[in-house]
Design an enzyme around this catalytic site. Structure first.
Site, PDB file in Angstrom:
ATOM      1  N   MET A  30       0.841  -1.198   0.000  1.00 11.31           N
ATOM      2  CA  MET A  30       0.000   0.000   0.000  1.00 11.31           C
ATOM      3  C   MET A  30       0.883   1.257   0.000  1.00 11.31           C
ATOM      4  O   MET A  30       0.431   2.340   0.352  1.00 11.31           O
ATOM      5  CB  MET A  30      -0.935  -0.011   1.206  1.00 11.31           C
ATOM      6  CG  MET A  30      -1.914  -1.190   1.137  1.00 11.31           C
ATOM      7  SD  MET A  30      -3.424  -0.953   2.047  1.00 11.31           S
ATOM      8  CE  MET A  30      -2.797  -0.854   3.698  1.00 11.31           C
ATOM      9  N   GLY A  31       2.146   1.089  -0.368  1.00  7.18           N
ATOM     10  CA  GLY A  31       3.039   2.256  -0.482  1.00  7.18           C
ATOM     11  C   GLY A  31       3.587   2.707   0.863  1.00  7.18           C
ATOM     12  O   GLY A  31       3.573   1.948   1.836  1.00  7.18           O
ATOM     13  N   HIS A  34       9.108   1.101   3.109  1.00 10.11           N
ATOM     14  CA  HIS A  34      10.235   1.116   4.049  1.00 10.11           C
ATOM     15  C   HIS A  34      11.083  -0.123   3.771  1.00 10.11           C
ATOM     16  O   HIS A  34      10.772  -0.911   2.859  1.00 10.11           O
ATOM     17  CB  HIS A  34       9.731   1.162   5.494  1.00 10.11           C
ATOM     18  CG  HIS A  34       8.706   0.104   5.813  1.00 10.11           C
ATOM     19  ND1 HIS A  34       9.003  -1.238   5.815  1.00 10.11           N
ATOM     20  CD2 HIS A  34       7.389   0.186   6.117  1.00 10.11           C
ATOM     21  CE1 HIS A  34       7.919  -1.928   6.130  1.00 10.11           C
ATOM     22  NE2 HIS A  34       6.913  -1.092   6.299  1.00 10.11           N
ATOM     23  N   GLY A  36      11.314  -2.923   5.105  1.00 18.49           N
ATOM     24  CA  GLY A  36      10.587  -4.207   5.131  1.00 18.49           C
ATOM     25  C   GLY A  36      10.032  -4.535   3.747  1.00 18.49           C
ATOM     26  O   GLY A  36      10.184  -5.655   3.247  1.00 18.49           O
ATOM     27  N   HIS A  37       9.370  -3.546   3.143  1.00 16.57           N
ATOM     28  CA  HIS A  37       8.852  -3.756   1.782  1.00 16.57           C
ATOM     29  C   HIS A  37      10.001  -4.062   0.813  1.00 16.57           C
ATOM     30  O   HIS A  37       9.908  -4.956  -0.025  1.00 16.57           O
ATOM     31  CB  HIS A  37       8.155  -2.487   1.268  1.00 16.57           C
ATOM     32  CG  HIS A  37       6.941  -2.074   2.037  1.00 16.57           C
ATOM     33  ND1 HIS A  37       6.869  -0.888   2.715  1.00 16.57           N
ATOM     34  CD2 HIS A  37       5.739  -2.678   2.211  1.00 16.57           C
ATOM     35  CE1 HIS A  37       5.686  -0.767   3.283  1.00 16.57           C
ATOM     36  NE2 HIS A  37       4.982  -1.840   2.993  1.00 16.57           N
ATOM     37  N   GLN A  61     -10.396  -2.696   2.458  1.00 17.57           N
ATOM     38  CA  GLN A  61      -9.867  -3.425   3.615  1.00 17.57           C
ATOM     39  C   GLN A  61      -9.756  -2.552   4.855  1.00 17.57           C
ATOM     40  O   GLN A  61      -9.354  -3.018   5.908  1.00 17.57           O
ATOM     41  CB  GLN A  61      -8.529  -4.080   3.292  1.00 17.57           C
ATOM     42  CG  GLN A  61      -7.355  -3.121   3.188  1.00 17.57           C
ATOM     43  CD  GLN A  61      -6.104  -3.836   2.703  1.00 17.57           C
ATOM     44  OE1 GLN A  61      -6.044  -4.280   1.571  1.00 17.57           O
ATOM     45  NE2 GLN A  61      -5.112  -3.968   3.563  1.00 17.57           N
ATOM     46  N   SER A 189       4.407   1.227   7.819  1.00 14.01           N
ATOM     47  CA  SER A 189       4.097   2.561   7.269  1.00 14.01           C
ATOM     48  C   SER A 189       3.416   3.422   8.328  1.00 14.01           C
ATOM     49  O   SER A 189       3.589   4.640   8.357  1.00 14.01           O
ATOM     50  CB  SER A 189       3.192   2.424   6.049  1.00 14.01           C
ATOM     51  OG  SER A 189       3.756   1.505   5.142  1.00 14.01           O
TER      52      SER A 189
HETATM   53  P1  AMP Z   1       1.527  -2.974   3.436  1.00  8.99           P
HETATM   54  O1  AMP Z   1       2.045  -1.924   2.507  1.00  8.99           O
HETATM   55  O2  AMP Z   1       1.557  -2.582   4.867  1.00  8.99           O
HETATM   56  O3  AMP Z   1       0.228  -3.563   2.967  1.00  8.99           O
HETATM   57  O4  AMP Z   1       2.585  -4.162   3.343  1.00  8.99           O
HETATM   58  C1  AMP Z   1       2.926  -4.751   2.118  1.00  8.99           C
HETATM   59  C2  AMP Z   1       3.685  -6.034   2.388  1.00  8.99           C
HETATM   60  O5  AMP Z   1       4.868  -5.738   3.113  1.00  8.99           O
HETATM   61  C3  AMP Z   1       2.875  -7.025   3.240  1.00  8.99           C
HETATM   62  O6  AMP Z   1       3.103  -8.337   2.767  1.00  8.99           O
HETATM   63  C4  AMP Z   1       3.459  -6.827   4.608  1.00  8.99           C
HETATM   64  O7  AMP Z   1       3.347  -7.945   5.449  1.00  8.99           O
HETATM   65  C5  AMP Z   1       4.917  -6.548   4.268  1.00  8.99           C
HETATM   66  N1  AMP Z   1       5.572  -5.859   5.367  1.00  8.99           N
HETATM   67  C6  AMP Z   1       5.108  -4.778   6.055  1.00  8.99           C
HETATM   68  N2  AMP Z   1       5.949  -4.458   7.055  1.00  8.99           N
HETATM   69  C7  AMP Z   1       6.962  -5.358   6.995  1.00  8.99           C
HETATM   70  C8  AMP Z   1       8.158  -5.565   7.773  1.00  8.99           C
HETATM   71  N3  AMP Z   1       8.441  -4.790   8.812  1.00  8.99           N
HETATM   72  N4  AMP Z   1       8.981  -6.585   7.439  1.00  8.99           N
HETATM   73  C9  AMP Z   1       8.684  -7.400   6.388  1.00  8.99           C
HETATM   74  N5  AMP Z   1       7.576  -7.254   5.612  1.00  8.99           N
HETATM   75  C10 AMP Z   1       6.735  -6.249   5.922  1.00  8.99           C
END
Ligand code: AMP
Length: 280
Positions: A30-31, A34, A36-37, A61, A189
């Site tokens: 969802m942009g 960081h 993690g992404h 969602q 995020s």
């Molecule tokens: P989101 O943008 O929050 O929907 O996350 C997109 C993807 O990145 C999802 O599969 C999350 O589980 C993953 N994600 C978010 N935060 C982390 C993190 N700290 N470490 C690893 N993957 C992450």
């Protein structure tokens, strides 16, 4: 990096890559990207010559209007970061691309995993996740799908979705470990929205999860859950749950002979944080 904002040219591009027998890795986001992404994208790039990252803040969602309206949008910075890691494709559709006028809402059969934990506190959330994932998987048709353990229950739900749309054999699902800040806070995020004071308090969630992991074999589950909840409340969190669950079914833990995961959801100020740790 090729950027697609609409579905039709993306579909043509994917078809060409598949004809050239190139594997497609997919990282939905969802942009407000960081590290993690980016780690998901780097792992995809290692395993597939074409990696598609999507950025789409999916309205269906969100169960809280304030959370949706204030969800951080940092698109220029996101593009810069994606260029730095050499991501192959960015798909950033508008809402009508994902939910066209003739879009018919489906109801996904997910079983009890849909209504427990996050599903209990955010009713309808996982149906929304499945709607967007079903659409994106249809458009991108990936061979590999990378998602983060940070959203553990979401991973289990998407695995269930793959089974229910009969794609569990054609799409390899890969769950990547959670990336954390130095103080243990899971990267998210939403962390951008924490005040300075809240940011200092937030790592307590990881500390409590680590405490549970340390004592999982020596103390009763209920005691560990209660102590962690009390400690977080003492620090000012409003705690939705601290739960020790079976890793596959997410039903309450019965014994340490099961594979277990501890999951926490707690709100600090206005920001709801989730985290989890595999225990054994
Ligand atoms: P989101 O943008 O929050 O929907 O996350 C997109 C993807 O990145 C999802 O599969 C999350 O589980 C993953 N994600 C978010 N935060 C982390 C993190 N700290 N470490 C690893 N993957 C992450």
């Amino acid at each position: 990096m090729i950027i697609f904002k609409t579905a039709a040219p993306l579909i043509t591009y994917i078809r060409q890559q598949k004809q050239a027998l190139k594997k497609i890795g997919f990282v939905p986001t969802m942009g407000a990207l960081h590290a993690g992404h980016l780690s998901l994208i780097q792992h995809s790039l290692q395993q597939a010559p074409i990696t598609v990252c999507s950025i789409f803040v999916n309205p269906t969602q969100f169960t809280n209007a304030d959370d949706f309206e204030h969800y951080p949008v940092t698109i220029e910075r996101d593009i810069e970061q994606l260029l730095k890691v050499d991501c192959t494709v960015l798909f950033m559709p508008g809402i009508p691309e994902i939910y066209p006028e003739d879009y018919k809402r489906k109801l996904y059969e997910l079983g009890s995993i849909e209504t427990t934990l996050e599903g209990y506190y955010r009713p309808g959330h996982f149906q929304g996740v499945c709607q967007v994932m079903d659409r994106l998987l249809h458009l991108i048709d990936p061979d590999l799908l990378f998602m983060g353990q940070k959203d553990y229950q979401q991973c289990m739900v998407v695995k269930q979705l793959l089974r229910s749309i009969h794609k569990e054999n054609s799409i390899q699902f890969i769950m990547e470990p959670t990336l954390r800040e130095k103080d243990g806070l899971a990267m998210s995020s939403r962390n951008l929205r924490l005040s300075e004071e809240e940011r200092k308090t937030a790592p307590a969630i990881y500390q409590q999860l680590s405490h549970i992991k340390q004592y999982i074999c020596s103390l009763p589950f209920l005691q560990l859950e209660e102590e962690a909840r009390n400690n977080l409340e003492h620090k000012g969190f409003a705690v939705d749950y601290v739960q020790i669950r079976d890793v596959e079914t997410l039903t309450p833990a019965v014994s340490t002979s099961q594979k277990l995961v501890a999951l926490v959801a707690a709100t600090l100020g206005k920001i709801r944080l989730i985290d989890n740790l595999l225990l054994n």
